[in-house]
Design a protein around this motif. Structure first.
Motif, PDB file in Angstrom:
ATOM      1  N   ASP A   8       1.019  -1.346   0.003  1.00 28.31           N
ATOM      2  CA  ASP A   8       0.031   0.131  -0.019  1.00 28.31           C
ATOM      3  C   ASP A   8       0.980   1.114   0.021  1.00 28.31           C
ATOM      4  OD1 ASP A   8       0.841   0.461   2.687  1.00 28.31           O
ATOM      5  OD2 ASP A   8      -0.798  -0.613   3.456  1.00 28.31           O
ATOM      6  N   VAL A   9       0.395   2.341  -0.060  1.00 22.76           N
ATOM      7  CA  VAL A   9       1.088   3.571  -0.265  1.00 22.76           C
ATOM      8  C   VAL A   9       1.700   3.974   1.094  1.00 22.76           C
ATOM      9  CG1 VAL A   9       0.748   6.067  -0.916  1.00 22.76           C
ATOM     10  CG2 VAL A   9      -0.542   4.322  -2.216  1.00 22.76           C
ATOM     11  N   ASP A  10       0.965   3.887   2.182  1.00 18.67           N
ATOM     12  CA  ASP A  10       1.782   4.051   3.249  1.00 18.67           C
ATOM     13  C   ASP A  10       3.050   3.178   3.425  1.00 18.67           C
ATOM     14  OD1 ASP A  10      -0.205   5.957   4.418  1.00 18.67           O
ATOM     15  OD2 ASP A  10      -1.633   4.115   5.205  1.00 18.67           O
ATOM     16  N   GLY A  11       2.605   1.928   2.951  1.00 23.41           N
ATOM     17  CA  GLY A  11       4.118   1.378   3.254  1.00 23.41           C
ATOM     18  C   GLY A  11       5.461   1.788   2.069  1.00 23.41           C
ATOM     19  N   VAL A  16      10.777   5.122   0.940  1.00 25.62           N
ATOM     20  CA  VAL A  16      11.383   6.504   0.246  1.00 25.62           C
ATOM     21  C   VAL A  16      12.403   7.251   1.416  1.00 25.62           C
ATOM     22  CG1 VAL A  16       9.621   6.766  -1.321  1.00 25.62           C
ATOM     23  CG2 VAL A  16       9.670   8.154   0.667  1.00 25.62           C
ATOM     24  N   PRO A  17      13.633   7.804   0.668  1.00 21.52           N
ATOM     25  CA  PRO A  17      14.575   8.614   1.543  1.00 21.52           C
ATOM     26  C   PRO A  17      13.644   9.681   2.186  1.00 21.52           C
ATOM     27  CG  PRO A  17      15.206   8.360  -0.616  1.00 21.52           C
ATOM     28  CD  PRO A  17      13.724   7.704  -0.636  1.00 21.52           C
ATOM     29  N   GLU A  18      14.369   9.865   3.542  1.00 20.75           N
ATOM     30  CA  GLU A  18      13.658  10.763   4.407  1.00 20.75           C
ATOM     31  C   GLU A  18      13.771  12.058   3.815  1.00 20.75           C
ATOM     32  OE1 GLU A  18      11.693  12.155   7.615  1.00 20.75           O
ATOM     33  OE2 GLU A  18      12.611  10.154   7.510  1.00 20.75           O
ATOM     34  N   GLU A  19      14.623  12.673   3.150  1.00 21.54           N
ATOM     35  CA  GLU A  19      14.505  13.769   2.588  1.00 21.54           C
ATOM     36  C   GLU A  19      13.534  14.070   1.196  1.00 21.54           C
ATOM     37  OE1 GLU A  19      17.610  11.672   0.194  1.00 21.54           O
ATOM     38  OE2 GLU A  19      17.003  11.903   2.278  1.00 21.54           O
ATOM     39  N   ARG A  20      12.996  13.079   0.984  1.00 22.00           N
ATOM     40  CA  ARG A  20      11.776  13.054  -0.267  1.00 22.00           C
ATOM     41  C   ARG A  20      10.493  12.840   0.515  1.00 22.00           C
ATOM     42  NH1 ARG A  20      13.983  10.282  -5.568  1.00 22.00           N
ATOM     43  NH2 ARG A  20      15.794  11.924  -6.078  1.00 22.00           N
ATOM     44  N   ARG A  21      10.625  12.347   1.721  1.00 27.02           N
ATOM     45  CA  ARG A  21       8.997  11.981   2.180  1.00 27.02           C
ATOM     46  C   ARG A  21       7.780  12.930   2.364  1.00 27.02           C
ATOM     47  NH1 ARG A  21      10.578   8.524   6.759  1.00 27.02           N
ATOM     48  NH2 ARG A  21      11.243   7.294   5.133  1.00 27.02           N
ATOM     49  N   ALA A  22       8.476  13.957   2.748  1.00 30.36           N
ATOM     50  CA  ALA A  22       7.406  15.130   3.012  1.00 30.36           C
ATOM     51  C   ALA A  22       6.835  15.593   1.711  1.00 30.36           C
ATOM     52  CB  ALA A  22       8.270  16.249   3.575  1.00 30.36           C
ATOM     53  N   VAL A  23       7.762  15.738   0.763  1.00 29.33           N
ATOM     54  CA  VAL A  23       7.297  16.198  -0.666  1.00 29.33           C
ATOM     55  C   VAL A  23       6.348  15.323  -1.287  1.00 29.33           C
ATOM     56  CG1 VAL A  23       8.982  15.513  -2.076  1.00 29.33           C
ATOM     57  CG2 VAL A  23       7.889  17.712  -2.710  1.00 29.33           C
ATOM     58  N   LEU A  24       6.583  13.830  -1.033  1.00 31.11           N
ATOM     59  CA  LEU A  24       5.814  12.758  -1.647  1.00 31.11           C
ATOM     60  C   LEU A  24       4.470  12.722  -0.766  1.00 31.11           C
ATOM     61  CD1 LEU A  24       8.444  10.159  -2.467  1.00 31.11           C
ATOM     62  CD2 LEU A  24       7.096  11.475  -4.136  1.00 31.11           C
ATOM     63  N   ASP A  25       4.468  12.967   0.225  1.00 32.96           N
ATOM     64  CA  ASP A  25       3.587  13.064   1.269  1.00 32.96           C
ATOM     65  C   ASP A  25       2.381  14.440   0.769  1.00 32.96           C
ATOM     66  OD1 ASP A  25       3.617  10.884   3.061  1.00 32.96           O
ATOM     67  OD2 ASP A  25       4.798  12.313   4.514  1.00 32.96           O
ATOM     68  N   ARG A  26       3.168  15.326   0.233  1.00 33.90           N
ATOM     69  CA  ARG A  26       2.121  16.566  -0.130  1.00 33.90           C
ATOM     70  C   ARG A  26       1.836  15.946  -1.395  1.00 33.90           C
ATOM     71  NH1 ARG A  26       4.562  22.543  -1.340  1.00 33.90           N
ATOM     72  NH2 ARG A  26       2.645  23.621  -1.939  1.00 33.90           N
ATOM     73  N   VAL A  27       2.420  15.321  -2.253  1.00 32.42           N
ATOM     74  CA  VAL A  27       1.936  15.042  -3.892  1.00 32.42           C
ATOM     75  C   VAL A  27       0.795  13.977  -3.634  1.00 32.42           C
ATOM     76  CG1 VAL A  27       2.582  13.540  -5.902  1.00 32.42           C
ATOM     77  CG2 VAL A  27       4.177  15.320  -4.963  1.00 32.42           C
ATOM     78  N   ARG A  28       0.840  13.089  -2.665  1.00 32.26           N
ATOM     79  CA  ARG A  28      -0.304  12.192  -2.096  1.00 32.26           C
ATOM     80  C   ARG A  28      -1.573  12.936  -2.006  1.00 32.26           C
ATOM     81  NH1 ARG A  28      -0.544   7.736   2.531  1.00 32.26           N
ATOM     82  NH2 ARG A  28      -2.061   6.534   1.749  1.00 32.26           N
ATOM     83  N   GLN A  29      -1.190  13.779  -0.779  1.00 30.30           N
ATOM     84  CA  GLN A  29      -2.321  14.664  -0.376  1.00 30.30           C
ATOM     85  C   GLN A  29      -3.075  15.253  -1.425  1.00 30.30           C
ATOM     86  OE1 GLN A  29      -3.590  13.873   2.637  1.00 30.30           O
ATOM     87  NE2 GLN A  29      -5.406  15.324   2.057  1.00 30.30           N
ATOM     88  N   LEU A  30      -2.356  15.939  -2.553  1.00 29.00           N
ATOM     89  CA  LEU A  30      -2.961  16.709  -3.329  1.00 29.00           C
ATOM     90  C   LEU A  30      -3.739  15.586  -4.327  1.00 29.00           C
ATOM     91  CD1 LEU A  30      -3.147  19.540  -5.007  1.00 29.00           C
ATOM     92  CD2 LEU A  30      -1.054  18.975  -6.179  1.00 29.00           C
ATOM     93  N   CYS A  31      -3.361  14.556  -4.725  1.00 25.66           N
ATOM     94  CA  CYS A  31      -3.977  13.723  -5.254  1.00 25.66           C
ATOM     95  C   CYS A  31      -4.895  13.267  -4.734  1.00 25.66           C
ATOM     96  CB  CYS A  31      -2.922  12.160  -5.555  1.00 25.66           C
ATOM     97  SG  CYS A  31      -1.817  12.560  -6.885  1.00 25.66           S
ATOM     98  N   GLN A  62      12.303   8.226  -7.665  1.00 28.93           N
ATOM     99  CA  GLN A  62      13.367   7.334  -8.652  1.00 28.93           C
ATOM    100  C   GLN A  62      14.698   7.597  -8.093  1.00 28.93           C
ATOM    101  OE1 GLN A  62      12.315   5.053 -10.558  1.00 28.93           O
ATOM    102  NE2 GLN A  62      10.147   5.973 -11.166  1.00 28.93           N
ATOM    103  N   LYS A  63      15.569   7.207  -8.609  1.00 29.19           N
ATOM    104  CA  LYS A  63      16.806   7.471  -8.138  1.00 29.19           C
ATOM    105  C   LYS A  63      17.339   8.901  -8.326  1.00 29.19           C
ATOM    106  CE  LYS A  63      21.639   5.717  -8.591  1.00 29.19           C
ATOM    107  NZ  LYS A  63      22.778   4.613  -8.950  1.00 29.19           N
ATOM    108  N   GLN A  64      17.239   9.605  -9.466  1.00 29.77           N
ATOM    109  CA  GLN A  64      17.664  10.832  -9.857  1.00 29.77           C
ATOM    110  C   GLN A  64      16.682  12.010  -9.732  1.00 29.77           C
ATOM    111  OE1 GLN A  64      20.814  11.507 -10.063  1.00 29.77           O
ATOM    112  NE2 GLN A  64      21.516   9.404  -9.766  1.00 29.77           N
ATOM    113  N   TYR A  65      15.494  11.523  -9.458  1.00 30.61           N
ATOM    114  CA  TYR A  65      14.356  12.420  -9.555  1.00 30.61           C
ATOM    115  C   TYR A  65      12.883  11.841  -9.079  1.00 30.61           C
ATOM    116  CZ  TYR A  65      13.725   9.937 -13.865  1.00 30.61           C
ATOM    117  OH  TYR A  65      13.622   8.819 -14.826  1.00 30.61           O
TER     118      TYR A  65
END
Length: 121
Positions: A8-11, A16-31, A62-65
């Motif tokens: 699932d998405v929570d898992g 994901v790397p810690e430095e990306r988690r907040a921004v991906l949480d924001r993308v998810r929330q927007l979706c 992804q690795k670079q983006y």
């Protein structure tokens, strides 16, 4: 990140790397806010949003983006001018730096996708 085996998405987000988690949480929330009536699923090892069993939106670390997948060709065409300056493949917007994600653009793309079904590439 190699394709996730999370169920699932929570898992997925815990992987994901810690430095990306907040921004991906924001993308998810927007979706979740804009794609009312869509199902949030894991598809091809990444979070995806389906309507009537068809995947229309997905995102991934992804690795670079960070990738934002827009599978609707009609929406891509309608936003051609705004997408012209973006790093984009056939249906994948790539953000090499999380702080450069254009959330206004993503919101507009999501609202256009949610407005009604259309052709999926």
């Amino acid at each position: 990140m190699v394709q996730s085996k999370a169920s699932d998405v929570d898992g997925y987000l815990t992987e994901v790397p810690e430095e990306r988690r907040a921004v991906l949480d924001r993308v998810r929330q927007l979706c979740r806010e804009e794609l009312v009536g869509f199902d949030e699923v894991m598809a091809y090892g990444m979070p995806a949003y389906e309507r009537d069993g068809a995947c229309e939106i997905a995102f991934a670390s992804q690795k670079q983006y960070i990738s934002f997948y827009l599978m609707r060709s009609d929406v891509r065409e309608a936003f051609g001018e705004r997408l012209a300056g973006q790093d984009m493949g056939k249906g994948c917007l790539r953000f090499r730096k999380p702080e450069r994600i254009d959330f206004d653009l993503l919101g507009d793309l999501l609202r256009a996708t949610a407005a009604g079904p259309g052709p999926i590439c």
